[in-house]
Design a protein around this motif. Sequence first.
Motif, short mmCIF file in Angstrom:
data_model
loop_
_atom_site.label_atom_id
_atom_site.label_comp_id
_atom_site.label_asym_id
_atom_site.label_seq_id
_atom_site.Cartn_x
_atom_site.Cartn_y
_atom_site.Cartn_z
N ALA A 1 0.82 -1.21 0.00
CA ALA A 1 0.00 0.00 0.00
C ALA A 1 0.85 1.26 0.00
N VAL A 2 1.92 1.26 0.78
CA VAL A 2 2.79 2.45 0.88
C VAL A 2 3.54 2.67 -0.44
N VAL A 3 4.07 1.59 -1.01
CA VAL A 3 4.79 1.72 -2.29
C VAL A 3 3.82 2.12 -3.41
N PHE A 4 2.63 1.54 -3.42
CA PHE A 4 1.61 1.90 -4.41
C PHE A 4 1.24 3.38 -4.27
N SER A 5 1.16 3.86 -3.03
CA SER A 5 0.86 5.27 -2.78
C SER A 5 1.92 6.18 -3.37
N ALA A 6 3.18 5.73 -3.31
CA ALA A 6 4.26 6.52 -3.89
C ALA A 6 4.10 6.63 -5.41
N VAL A 7 3.67 5.54 -6.04
CA VAL A 7 3.48 5.54 -7.49
C VAL A 7 2.40 6.53 -7.91
N ILE A 8 1.34 6.64 -7.11
CA ILE A 8 0.17 7.42 -7.53
C ILE A 8 0.06 8.79 -6.85
N HIS A 9 1.00 9.16 -5.98
CA HIS A 9 0.79 10.31 -5.11
C HIS A 9 0.62 11.65 -5.83
N ASP A 10 1.17 11.80 -7.03
CA ASP A 10 1.04 13.06 -7.78
C ASP A 10 0.28 12.88 -9.09
N LEU A 11 -0.50 11.81 -9.19
CA LEU A 11 -1.26 11.54 -10.40
C LEU A 11 -2.16 12.72 -10.76
N ASP A 12 -2.15 13.12 -12.03
CA ASP A 12 -2.96 14.23 -12.55
C ASP A 12 -2.58 15.57 -11.92
N HIS A 13 -1.36 15.68 -11.39
CA HIS A 13 -0.94 16.94 -10.76
C HIS A 13 -0.86 18.04 -11.82
N PRO A 14 -1.43 19.22 -11.53
CA PRO A 14 -1.45 20.30 -12.53
C PRO A 14 -0.13 21.05 -12.65
N GLY A 15 0.81 20.80 -11.74
CA GLY A 15 2.11 21.46 -11.82
C GLY A 15 2.20 22.76 -11.06
#
Length: 424
Positions: A287-301
């Motif tokens: 769960a923690v590693v998966f969270s790292a993968v998705i933590h900035d998904l769709d980030h507008p910058g």
Amino acid sequence: METSGVRERIQVSATTAEQLIEQGRKKWIKHRGEIIVSGKGVMKTYWVETKAESNARHKKLNMAMSSEHERSLSISFNMDSCTHSSSESSESSFFDDTGGEIEQLVLLDMSGRHAAGLSKTQRLIEWNVEVLKGLLKQVVAARKNNAANLHQPSAFLQMEKKFQKGMSAEEHKKTVLEEFVEIISLPTVSMKDLRKRKDPNDILLPNEVVDQLRSVVSEIARCYDVEVPFHNFEHASHVTASVKKLLKRIVNVDNGNGLQTSSDEIDLIDLAGHSYGITSDPLTQFAVVFSAVIHDLDHPGVPNTQLLKEATRNAQIYKKSIAEQNSVDLTWQMLMGGEYQALRACIYQNEMELKRFRQLVVNSVMATDIADKELQALRKARWETAFSESPLMESLEESQDRKATIVIEHLIQASDVSHTMQHW
């Protein structure tokens, strides 16, 4: 229906799909699978995609995959350029480890093509898949029946539906940030139970699960904007590598424990209680590693404060931790799609595991909002409470869970910030 959609794709019900087929548009219809729709329960849904839209989507994907990010961003995971001088010791250089992992992946040639022909994004996707696949093997190895697939798919969907129904009306209205809790209960595992676990290297995940894992990671990669200079998929992969590295730092490396895996795997043994149960629960690690993968998904910058100034749609919905909450919501909608049912059943197989997985993702991703001073102050106070010399009047299990929860949040936060401090 709207809450279970995916960006830039049209989802319709079975009734609408039938009407389109009757009008001679059968080629437009692609079965998505069964999903849980709030207020409706389990529904079959379909994608609507014309030939022109399909070509446009694949063209966009190919452009994203082939883009080599020519800007000077972070240290590259590109195997052609990931080199170190002889003066750098392997113990002090973070990328001596991560580079080696990805280099091995290149040699493995996961997709049947020579890895040298893959773009940077494609190599990152394969690397993330391998990391998550290794953790999934540990999740399966920890189960008493070592089950990695669905024996009763309908029962699994009913379990998920029951979990949704079990939530109160108030819980359904909560935002991701409002789901945050100070203590996540982790399972208590004895050393005897650990020694009984099967070697993860002996676990063979079903092809369906691996295919769905690769598909969801690819979908996640597509949801990162390649035009955003920092909060992109390369950054997410860097944070994932850091989280994996830090998790390895809090485990026992005693070769005599019978559970030792390769140096690139996360061991399960809890080193004299120093990990507070984190390393004895592979679902927590996943769960923690998966969270790292998705933590900035769709980030507008741009920062959340700027989104508030611009009064964007997401800012009006979330108010605080805007980008982070949006990342969790979009990922969850994606993961709960019918096309990822086998993958979900490999991650969790009962309501307790589903609840723990969801809560760990929520807490972990919310911890990456380091700009909010109020949240940072609360996090600091929680750390001081958890590790105070004057312990609270609570059980040992609750104290351990309190420590584990705040350690996990600091672990992913440190990994997120450390991207700017690694070798470039």
